[in-house]
Design an enzyme around this catalytic site. Structure first.
Site, mmCIF file in Angstrom:
data_model
loop_
_atom_site.group_PDB
_atom_site.id
_atom_site.type_symbol
_atom_site.label_atom_id
_atom_site.label_comp_id
_atom_site.label_asym_id
_atom_site.label_seq_id
_atom_site.Cartn_x
_atom_site.Cartn_y
_atom_site.Cartn_z
ATOM 1 N N HIS A 1 12.165 16.340 -40.426
ATOM 2 C CA HIS A 1 11.496 14.711 -40.289
ATOM 3 C C HIS A 1 10.889 14.322 -38.990
ATOM 4 C CE1 HIS A 1 14.953 13.172 -39.293
ATOM 5 N NE2 HIS A 1 14.594 12.636 -38.844
HETATM 6 C C1 UD1 Z 1 14.810 7.408 -39.754
HETATM 7 C C2 UD1 Z 1 14.945 7.088 -38.485
HETATM 8 C C3 UD1 Z 1 15.368 8.895 -37.644
HETATM 9 C C4 UD1 Z 1 16.537 9.088 -38.731
HETATM 10 C C5 UD1 Z 1 15.636 9.311 -39.316
HETATM 11 C C6 UD1 Z 1 17.074 9.773 -41.006
HETATM 12 C C7 UD1 Z 1 13.780 5.123 -36.493
HETATM 13 C C8 UD1 Z 1 12.897 5.002 -35.373
HETATM 14 N N1 UD1 Z 1 14.076 6.535 -36.860
HETATM 15 O O1 UD1 Z 1 13.047 8.486 -39.444
HETATM 16 O O2 UD1 Z 1 16.320 8.318 -36.368
HETATM 17 O O3 UD1 Z 1 16.786 10.582 -37.985
HETATM 18 O O4 UD1 Z 1 15.500 7.990 -39.934
HETATM 19 O O5 UD1 Z 1 15.916 9.819 -41.885
HETATM 20 O O6 UD1 Z 1 14.125 4.297 -37.203
HETATM 21 N N2 UD1 Z 1 11.596 7.182 -46.704
HETATM 22 C C9 UD1 Z 1 11.134 6.907 -48.312
HETATM 23 N N3 UD1 Z 1 12.874 6.142 -48.808
HETATM 24 C C10 UD1 Z 1 13.882 6.126 -47.608
HETATM 25 C C11 UD1 Z 1 13.512 5.786 -46.697
HETATM 26 C C12 UD1 Z 1 12.435 6.082 -46.658
HETATM 27 O O7 UD1 Z 1 10.326 7.420 -49.153
HETATM 28 O O8 UD1 Z 1 14.584 5.584 -48.905
HETATM 29 C C13 UD1 Z 1 9.948 6.948 -46.614
HETATM 30 C C14 UD1 Z 1 9.445 5.950 -46.216
HETATM 31 O O9 UD1 Z 1 8.491 5.681 -46.703
HETATM 32 C C15 UD1 Z 1 8.115 6.423 -44.852
HETATM 33 C C16 UD1 Z 1 9.352 7.705 -44.496
HETATM 34 O O10 UD1 Z 1 10.286 8.586 -45.647
HETATM 35 O O11 UD1 Z 1 6.709 6.967 -44.526
HETATM 36 C C17 UD1 Z 1 10.218 7.332 -42.997
HETATM 37 O O12 UD1 Z 1 10.640 6.818 -43.365
HETATM 38 P P1 UD1 Z 1 11.369 5.724 -42.064
HETATM 39 O O13 UD1 Z 1 12.926 4.960 -42.279
HETATM 40 O O14 UD1 Z 1 10.212 4.438 -40.854
HETATM 41 O O15 UD1 Z 1 11.730 6.348 -40.662
HETATM 42 P P2 UD1 Z 1 12.151 7.865 -41.185
HETATM 43 O O16 UD1 Z 1 11.405 9.080 -40.781
HETATM 44 O O17 UD1 Z 1 13.573 8.302 -42.249
#
Ligand code: UD1
Length: 364
Positions: free
Chosen positions: A204
């Site tokens: 991811h």
């Molecule tokens: C975040 C953390 C990372 C951690 C990871 C674990 C930061 C900078 N990064 O990254 O350190 O290892 O979480 O998962 O804080 N999304 C969903 N559903 C959710 C959550 C997210 O669909 O419940 C989607 C969001 O819309 C987005 C993507 O996943 O497009 C990324 O989510 P985001 O919270 O930005 O960061 P992660 O890549 O999950």
């Protein structure tokens, strides 16, 4: 003494759960659990509350996803009111996500002392958003709880006073040791039709999934590996979106031994990793979990903030190039099962040590 504990994302829940549990032994400590809502899906959040028997959050900030600046700012705005109204004595933040930094900043600016759990770990790679979050959070925290000697040494090098830094161990490992016996009873293998050797993949990190070339290259290696051994791949929402954006879904669907799954809950995932022949991942926490479980881990990164998993553990950095990933996989197959070795301080009692320190600070 009122302590706010902040969670926001999937890897935060297992770090906070044992701290909440350990606080129950101290009637003078009042816990207030805040969920920022950075992760909000059932599979990324709710299932962890159920699996780890976490209480419902006292306050849910519901910030959701956005760019880093917007997400961090929205958490700050929402959390500021919580702190102003709740007047906590301490704020405890964990890990290295945007929620960690945002809430630490609010605490520091409102002169509420901040404790950082998992302090001091460093990849020395400032292109990782998590590294910025770690460095900035540690700089403004009053009390630092490194999980390892490496973390402790980094904080000393950065000029922290030994009075502020407590080498306590790793609360994620507390959770792993607590739930391992329960996870071993799960029926996940049967449900997935696994009855021999298999691998588990998680993917991811923006570095790996946000560029079509890099993501395609990783899939080249996966294509070869799954011909030899099935791979279970619980797909992170970010990665699912990128696979769609880069029109790679069809390619994955054609790989017969790549079992794509929705993100798994804590117990199912732990159960799966416990039985795996190897793990292929770019996660931070999984490097530690596989080390404690003695399962070989191939980490698709150029660096790690957890070097003890390389020196003591089962982790190996293979980078993002397909040939290096395949070389790592061949080495796993040809090497004997590694003997288990990990830092003594990862003994399942980290949260007890943390809470004891906080209680003592409250008395002083
Ligand atoms: C975040 C953390 C990372 C951690 C990871 C674990 C930061 C900078 N990064 O990254 O350190 O290892 O979480 O998962 O804080 N999304 C969903 N559903 C959710 C959550 C997210 O669909 O419940 C989607 C969001 O819309 C987005 C993507 O996943 O497009 C990324 O989510 P985001 O919270 O930005 O960061 P992660 O890549 O999950």
């Amino acid at each position: 003494m009122k302590i706010i504990l902040v969670v926001g994302t999937r890897p935060n829940f297992m770090k906070v759960a044992p701290i909440l549990e350990a606080m129950k032994a101290y009637p003078e400590l009042e816990a207030c659990l805040i969920h920022t809502g950075q992760h909000y899906d059932h599979q990324m959040s709710d299932v962890f509350f159920r699996d780890l028997q976490l209480p419902d959050p006292d306050i849910y900030l519901d910030v959701g996803s956005a760019s880093h600046a917007v997400q961090t700012a929205e958490i700050m705005v929402a959390f500021e009111s919580v702190v102003q109204e709740g007047r906590p004595d301490w704020i405890v933040v964990v890990g290295d996500v945007n929620s960690t930094l945002a809430c630490a900043l609010v605490g520091a600016k409102l002169c509420v002392p901040v404790a950082h759990v998992e302090a001091g770990v460093r990849s020395f790679d400032r292109t990782m958003p998590e590294e910025i979050n770690r460095v900035a959070t540690d700089a403004i925290s009053d009390c630092l709880f490194p999980p390892s000697q490496h973390g402790y040494d980094n904080l000393m090098r950065e000029g922290k006073s030994p009075d502020q830094v407590f080498l306590v161990g790793d609360t994620m490992i507390d959770t792993l040791l607590r739930w391992k016996p329960v996870a071993s009873q799960r029926q996940i293998h049967g449900r997935l039709g696994l009855d021999g050797d298999y691998g588990v993949m998680t993917l991811h990190r923006p570095h790996n999934v946000d560029s079509p070339e890099t993501l395609s290259g990783i899939l080249d290696a996966v294509e070869v590996i799954q011909r030899k051994m099935p791979i279970v791949f619980p797909v992170h929402p970010r990665t699912a979106q990128r696979l769609k954006d880069f029109a790679l879904e069809e390619r994955l669907a054609k790989l017969p031994n790549l079992l794509r799954e929705k993100p798994l809950g804590y117990l199912d995932f732990l159960s799966l990793v416990m039985g795996a022949r190897f793990v292929l991942s770019d996660s931070g926490g999984i490097q530690e979990e596989t080390t404690v479980l003695g399962v070989p881990c191939l980490t698709m990164r150029e660096n790690t903030e957890r070097p003890e998993t390389l020196t003591h553990g089962t982790n190996r950095l293979v980078g993002r190039q397909p040939d290096k990933i395949l070389e790592g996989f061949r080495d796993v197959l040809s090497s004997p099962t590694p003997t288990k070795s990990y830092p003594d301080i990862w003994d399942g009692k980290t949260a007890e040590r943390i809470v004891q320190v906080l209680a003592n600070l409250g008395r002083s």
